[in-house]
Write a protein that holds these residues in place. Structure first.
Motif, PDB file in Angstrom:
ATOM      1  N   SER A  44      38.733  55.868  42.740  1.00 17.07           N
ATOM      2  CA  SER A  44      38.148  54.967  41.742  1.00 17.07           C
ATOM      3  C   SER A  44      39.078  54.798  40.549  1.00 17.07           C
ATOM      4  N   LEU A  45      39.646  55.911  40.074  1.00 16.41           N
ATOM      5  CA  LEU A  45      40.566  55.838  38.941  1.00 16.41           C
ATOM      6  C   LEU A  45      41.817  55.047  39.302  1.00 16.41           C
ATOM      7  N   ALA A  46      42.327  55.273  40.520  1.00 15.89           N
ATOM      8  CA  ALA A  46      43.515  54.537  40.958  1.00 15.89           C
ATOM      9  C   ALA A  46      43.223  53.049  41.069  1.00 15.89           C
ATOM     10  N   ALA A  47      42.065  52.698  41.611  1.00 14.01           N
ATOM     11  CA  ALA A  47      41.698  51.287  41.748  1.00 14.01           C
ATOM     12  C   ALA A  47      41.516  50.634  40.389  1.00 14.01           C
ATOM     13  N   LEU A  48      40.901  51.364  39.450  1.00 10.34           N
ATOM     14  CA  LEU A  48      40.698  50.817  38.106  1.00 10.34           C
ATOM     15  C   LEU A  48      42.039  50.591  37.417  1.00 10.34           C
ATOM     16  N   ALA A  49      42.960  51.546  37.564  1.00 11.59           N
ATOM     17  CA  ALA A  49      44.294  51.384  36.970  1.00 11.59           C
ATOM     18  C   ALA A  49      45.003  50.178  37.569  1.00 11.59           C
ATOM     19  N   TRP A  50      44.856  49.964  38.862  1.00  7.83           N
ATOM     20  CA  TRP A  50      45.478  48.815  39.520  1.00  7.83           C
ATOM     21  C   TRP A  50      44.903  47.500  38.986  1.00  7.83           C
ATOM     22  N   VAL A  51      43.593  47.466  38.809  1.00  8.22           N
ATOM     23  CA  VAL A  51      42.948  46.245  38.287  1.00  8.22           C
ATOM     24  C   VAL A  51      43.492  45.898  36.901  1.00  8.22           C
ATOM     25  N   PHE A  52      43.567  46.885  36.020  1.00  2.62           N
ATOM     26  CA  PHE A  52      44.056  46.613  34.673  1.00  2.62           C
ATOM     27  C   PHE A  52      45.538  46.240  34.686  1.00  2.62           C
ATOM     28  N   HIS A  53      46.316  46.911  35.522  1.00  2.00           N
ATOM     29  CA  HIS A  53      47.739  46.561  35.632  1.00  2.00           C
ATOM     30  C   HIS A  53      47.897  45.112  36.082  1.00  2.00           C
ATOM     31  N   ALA A  54      47.119  44.709  37.076  1.00  2.00           N
ATOM     32  CA  ALA A  54      47.200  43.338  37.576  1.00  2.00           C
ATOM     33  C   ALA A  54      46.728  42.339  36.525  1.00  2.00           C
ATOM     34  N   ALA A  55      45.686  42.706  35.765  1.00  2.00           N
ATOM     35  CA  ALA A  55      45.171  41.801  34.728  1.00  2.00           C
ATOM     36  C   ALA A  55      46.198  41.581  33.633  1.00  2.00           C
ATOM     37  N   PHE A  56      46.944  42.632  33.278  1.00  2.00           N
ATOM     38  CA  PHE A  56      47.943  42.512  32.213  1.00  2.00           C
ATOM     39  C   PHE A  56      49.130  41.636  32.621  1.00  2.00           C
ATOM     40  N   GLN A  57      49.270  41.384  33.925  1.00  2.00           N
ATOM     41  CA  GLN A  57      50.359  40.516  34.383  1.00  2.00           C
ATOM     42  C   GLN A  57      50.007  39.042  34.232  1.00  2.00           C
ATOM     43  N   LEU A  58      48.743  38.743  33.998  1.00  2.00           N
ATOM     44  CA  LEU A  58      48.314  37.350  33.854  1.00  2.00           C
ATOM     45  C   LEU A  58      48.675  36.821  32.466  1.00  2.00           C
ATOM     46  N   ASP A  59      48.859  35.531  32.364  1.00  2.00           N
ATOM     47  CA  ASP A  59      49.169  34.908  31.075  1.00  2.00           C
ATOM     48  C   ASP A  59      47.975  35.025  30.132  1.00  2.00           C
ATOM     49  N   TYR A  60      48.281  35.178  28.840  1.00  2.01           N
ATOM     50  CA  TYR A  60      47.232  35.248  27.830  1.00  2.01           C
ATOM     51  C   TYR A  60      46.812  33.827  27.457  1.00  2.01           C
ATOM     52  N   VAL A  61      45.528  33.536  27.634  1.00  2.00           N
ATOM     53  CA  VAL A  61      44.983  32.229  27.274  1.00  2.00           C
ATOM     54  C   VAL A  61      43.786  32.468  26.367  1.00  2.00           C
TER      55      VAL A  61
END
Length: 222
Positions: A44-61
């Motif tokens: 669960s912790l690994a999956a949550l870290a992956w989600v946030f890492h992927a979200a931070f790669q998106l452009d800020y709008v």
């Protein structure tokens, strides 16, 4: 965007396991209860870290401009969310998400709401949607909030005839206010309170900035 969608799908699928007794019990039979809890927590912790890492790669709008009052939403709601999440996970609960066996006496937190873990997710996500005000945060925390709401609906449909429903409520404190439940405290709630205080203090004193690059307290003065 593809990585974000895939990571979020993995996270949501993984967190559907505790809400489905048949699947959860199958894993426990194969692995044993303690190894299952350890492996599930790490995954669960690994999956949550992956989600946030992927979200931070998106452009800020930006969707709405930041304001100091918005920062008070996560500051207020997150400790409540942590308490409900932790106490819910470590309390027996035959009608909702938990790490404990469903055949044990329900924990005291169930008198507050029969879905403490899902309410924890919902409050945490809602507070961060208001505070961040950008598209990627809306997508990220909006999915968490919808997952929690959907989880409550599915749990209610699956356990609509459970006798526990008569002395509990979906809405926090509704059953207590109606006289159908009595507020109580048990070891799981005491543990949750201690961990909530420690976790909140760590996040406010630098943990949140180290993990996510923002200081929640500084945001209240912007």
């Amino acid at each position: 965007m593809t990585q974000f969608i895939v990571s979020l799908a993995v996270f949501l699928a993984l967190h559907s396991i505790p809400a489905i007794p048949a699947i959860r019990q199958r894993f426990i039979r194969v692995l044993g209860r303690r190894p299952y809890l350890v492996l599930y927590s790490l995954a669960s912790l690994a999956a949550l870290a992956w989600v946030f890492h992927a979200a931070f790669q998106l452009d800020y709008v930006e969707l709405w401009p930041p304001s100091a009052w918005q920062a008070w939403f996560p500051l207020t709601l997150s400790p409540v969310a942590f308490f409900l999440l932790i106490s819910g996970l470590f309390s027996a609960n035959p009608v909702s998400v938990t790490f404990r066996r469903g055949d044990m006496k329900p924990g005291a937190v169930v008198s507050i709401t029969r879905h403490p873990v899902l309410w924890g997710f919902l409050l945490w996500a809602a507070g961060h949607i208001v505070a961040n005000g950008d598209l990627r945060s809306l997508m990220l925390f909006g999915c968490f909030a919808l997952f929690a709401l959907f989880g409550m609906v599915m749990a209610e449909r699956r356990n609509w005839s459970n006798p526990l429903n008569a002395s509990t409520s979906i809405i926090p404190f509704a059953a207590i206010a109606q006289g159908r439940a009595r507020f109580g405290i048990d070891p799981a709630m005491i543990l949750a309170l201690a961990l909530t205080v420690a976790l909140s203090a760590w996040l406010l004193l630098g943990g949140h900035a180290a993990l996510f690059g923002t200081d929640p307290l500084a945001m209240t003065s912007t």
